[in-house]
Write an enzyme that holds these catalytic residues in place. Structure first.
Site, PDB file in Angstrom:
ATOM      1  N   GLY A 121      31.969  43.056  38.104  1.00 34.71           N
ATOM      2  CA  GLY A 121      32.593  42.221  39.078  1.00 34.71           C
ATOM      3  C   GLY A 121      32.069  41.869  40.146  1.00 34.71           C
ATOM      4  O   GLY A 121      31.004  41.887  40.321  1.00 34.71           O
ATOM      5  N   ASP A 240      41.985  48.697  50.252  1.00 29.44           N
ATOM      6  CA  ASP A 240      42.151  47.746  48.910  1.00 29.44           C
ATOM      7  C   ASP A 240      42.843  48.674  47.837  1.00 29.44           C
ATOM      8  O   ASP A 240      42.264  48.554  46.693  1.00 29.44           O
ATOM      9  CB  ASP A 240      40.704  47.350  48.633  1.00 29.44           C
ATOM     10  CG  ASP A 240      40.657  46.179  47.601  1.00 29.44           C
ATOM     11  OD1 ASP A 240      41.756  45.522  47.675  1.00 29.44           O
ATOM     12  OD2 ASP A 240      39.624  46.007  46.640  1.00 29.44           O
TER      13      ASP A 240
END
Lengths: 474, 207
Positions: A121, A240
């Site tokens: 990612g 997050d």
């Protein structure tokens, strides 16, 4: 320990030399230990005799000299017992001993065999690996290092390491150790060795044909809240939280992962960047530019995750900051002085034009109840409170855990009874990444400018009297 | 608990310090002292809280017990220096397994003073003196922060401060309340006082 692990690569001559050196050191140490015991005794007597006056201290110095002190390198416990004999009180005092462990070098990544990639990612690369010595399967997360970055190691990676090292909770992913590439002349390859879990919640939600049962949603949510409560109790904001950062193993255990955005905070909260949390899970106060915020931003994300668990779809999929706010106001109602007294003072709220007049009161209400018709009243109550516009009205994670939603039938399903899912992480297939990513460091915060929200309820209005949609950036 | 505990140096680590640098131990001590002073100065220039600077002092001391002193630090021009600095950041973290946890004794010392009702002395005076001892102990080549837990360091600082300001300490073995035994306290009190003397000397001679 470090030298032993290294011997695999070292040549024999160096090994032999090292062994000889270690042996020599050992003997030397033995000798020193005996000597030290003697010196300590002498030192103690000198100190006792001279305890009261400063002059006595000097005398002690000249009698023993610095080396004597320097050699006091064995654990204090033994010597205290050995020398404390004659003058120790009849009942030795019971003292707490604090053990903090030791410090030393990282091990090498060569202690692990890579099995397969899990994902690559924006924040690095994760693969499944096996610890050679134990056969234990772990996740190896490589820190993305930009050699051109003159600011040093990425601070997000360092924070993740620091925070995970401090954490020990069954609903927070465990950091086993940090290892580095074999070439230690330059530390360029840094890996976090993390506990391996088979799934992430996002992939499961995408693939499941039927939504989670109410009891399963409760188990997941309860575990999430337990993990978040632990973090908040320890002054950590995750910043997050989203379904792709929640891992699930085949025993129904949920763990919070990816602490790249996390940080320690204090009370009162320090000034922080508002550029945190993936857009779809970002609290309205962040979108409105708040720089002093607290645990309530994580609770907003928990609310978004709650909604997603129910529908298998992210709850608020804004295309950009303005669109995200629009979707929030559509779901939760527009902020009023009543529902969120402080919102007008937020930096981005000044340019906001909201519907006013006769219909504003009606629009201030939330439509959560109607959007989740299958949810019980308690469930809708909890979801509504997590998605309160005013951060002060959101429950804390501890308050959430005490909510009657978790006590009502159906009760949270036992973790062991949780269904299992085919693992993606265990196979060659990579996880898909369709959600937007958390904001990058150093990115410019969106200045919403003057935004006209007065038309955002046109959809709702139309049912009654129709009206034009006029969201625009002025 | 993490506020009360630090990883401590093992006897092996303390011992190998004498053998594994090419530099004589006296020189190592001088470099250690000077570098810790420079770290403190950097903290002042950067307007960092002393809690941050003190943690840096402790981490540097730990690092030099894992890797020989000055084995990675030399360099010349600015760019090369900066590159070196970046490599050193990774190097230090590697040497310490990325464990940057440091529990400082300063808050404990304040708490202990409060518990002792400042021994009847003036709060500011005895408090300042205790903190001065703790900060000076950071500079001690005896590496007190690597060999004693924060509670012991705090008690020693309270003891020294009380002695300096002439405060009357309880007649009982009050340090045991804070889980410190007489032997350890005696050692720390002496070493901290010595560090204070050495610092005063260094300041006079302008090191």
């Amino acid at each position: 320990m470090a030298s032993k692990a290294k011997s695999r690569w070292a040549d024999d001559e160096a090994d032999a030399a090292l062994d000889a050196k270690l042996k020599k050191e050992k003997e030397e140490k033995k000798r020193l230990k005996a000597e030290k015991a003697r010196k300590l005794e002498a030192e103690r007597q000198a100190r006792e005799a001279a305890a009261a006056s400063a002059a006595a201290q000097q005398e002690g110095d000249s009698a023993n000299g610095p080396p004597a002190k320097r050699r006091r390198i064995s654990p204090e416990r033994e010597t205290a017992q050995a020398t404390g004999g004659p003058n120790a009180a009849s009942n030795p005092p019971k003292l707490l001993r604090f053990e903090g462990g030791a410090f030393g070098r990282c091990r090498s990544v060569e202690n692990y065999d890579k099995l397969n990639d899990i994902e690559e990612g924006a924040y690095g690369w994760v693969s499944r690996a096996k610890e050679t010595a134990t056969g234990k399967v772990v996740a190896l997360k490589r820190l993305k290092i930009d050699p051109k970055d003159r600011g040093g190691l990425p601070v997000t990676g360092l924070r993740e390491i620091q925070i995970l090292k401090d954490c020990a909770h069954r609903n927070v992913v465990r950091l086993q150790e940090v290892v580095v590439g074999d070439d230690t002349s330059k530390i360029e390859n840094i890996f976090l060795v993390l506990e391996f879990l088979e799934h992430d919640l996002k992939s499961i939600l995408e693939d499941m044909p039927e939504p989670f049962l109410a009891s399963e949603v409760k188990t997941l949510l309860q575990q999430l809240a337990l993990g978040v409560a632990y973090l908040h109790d320890n002054w950590i904001l995750h910043r997050d939280l989203k379904t792709s950062n929640l891992l699930l193993n085949n025993r129904g255990q949920l763990k919070i992962a990816d602490f790249g955005m996390a940080r320690y905070v204090g009370d009162p909260p320090p000034k922080l960047t508002q550029l945190v949390v993936t857009l779809w899970y970002r609290a309205p106060e962040l979108l409105l530019g708040a720089t002093r915020y607290g645990a309530a931003i994580d609770m907003w994300s928990v609310g978004c995750i709650f909604g997603e668990l129910l529908t298998r779809e992210p709850l608020l999929q804004g295309r950009n900051e303005v669109d995200e706010l629009t979707k929030i106001f559509e779901l939760c109602g527009i902020p009023t002085d009543e529902s969120w007294p402080a919102f007008r003072r937020l930096p981005n709220a000044r340019g906001l034009r909201l519907p006013s007049g006769s219909n504003s009161a009606a629009l201030a209400g939330s439509v959560i109840r109607t959007k989740f018709p299958l949810l019980t009243a308690a469930g809708a109550g909890l979801l509504g409170s997590l998605l309160a516009l005013d951060p002060d009205r959101r429950p804390t994670a501890r308050e959430m855990l005490a909510h009657e939603y978790f006590r009502q039938d159906p009760k949270p399903k036992q973790e062991a009874m949780f269904p299992t899912f085919p693992s993606k992480a265990g196979q060659e297939r990579r996880r898909r990444r369709e959600t937007p990513n958390a904001p990058a460091r150093g990115q410019q915060a969106a200045d919403l400018g003057a935004v006209d929200f007065s038309g955002i309820f046109s959809g709702r209005d139309r049912e009654e009297r129709g009206g034009g949609f006029s969201l625009r950036m002025v | 608990m993490s506020h009360m505990t630090n990883p401590l140096a093992t006897p092996d680590q303390l011992f190998q310090r004498r053998s594994f640098g090419a530099l004589p131990i006296e020189l190592q001590d001088i470099i250690f002292f000077a570098t810790q002073c420079l770290t403190q100065s950097a903290g002042v220039l950067l307007q960092l809280p002393q809690s941050v600077t003190a943690q840096a002092n402790v981490l540097l001391a730990r690092y030099w017990l894992v890797e020989p002193i000055m084995s990675h630090e030399f360099s010349s021009a600015y760019h090369a220096f900066h590159t070196r600095l970046l490599a050193l950041e990774a190097r230090i973290l590697y040497a310490l397994s990325f464990d940057t946890h440091v529990a400082l004794p300063h808050p404990l010392a304040v708490t202990y003073l409060q518990a002792l009702e400042f021994l009847g002395a003036k709060k500011e005076r005895i408090g300042k003196r205790a903190v001065a001892y703790l900060n000076t102990a950071l500079l001690s080549p005896q590496m007190l922060y690597l060999t004693s837990q924060p509670n012991a360091l705090a008690v020693a600082a309270v003891y020294n401060a009380a002695r300096d300001v002439g405060a009357k300490m309880p007649e009982c073995e009050w340090w045991e309340v804070f889980d410190v035994d007489r032997e350890e306290l005696g050692f720390l009190v002496e070493e901290a006082a010595r560090a204070m003397d050495e610092k005063m000397d260094a300041m006079e001679t302008g090191v």
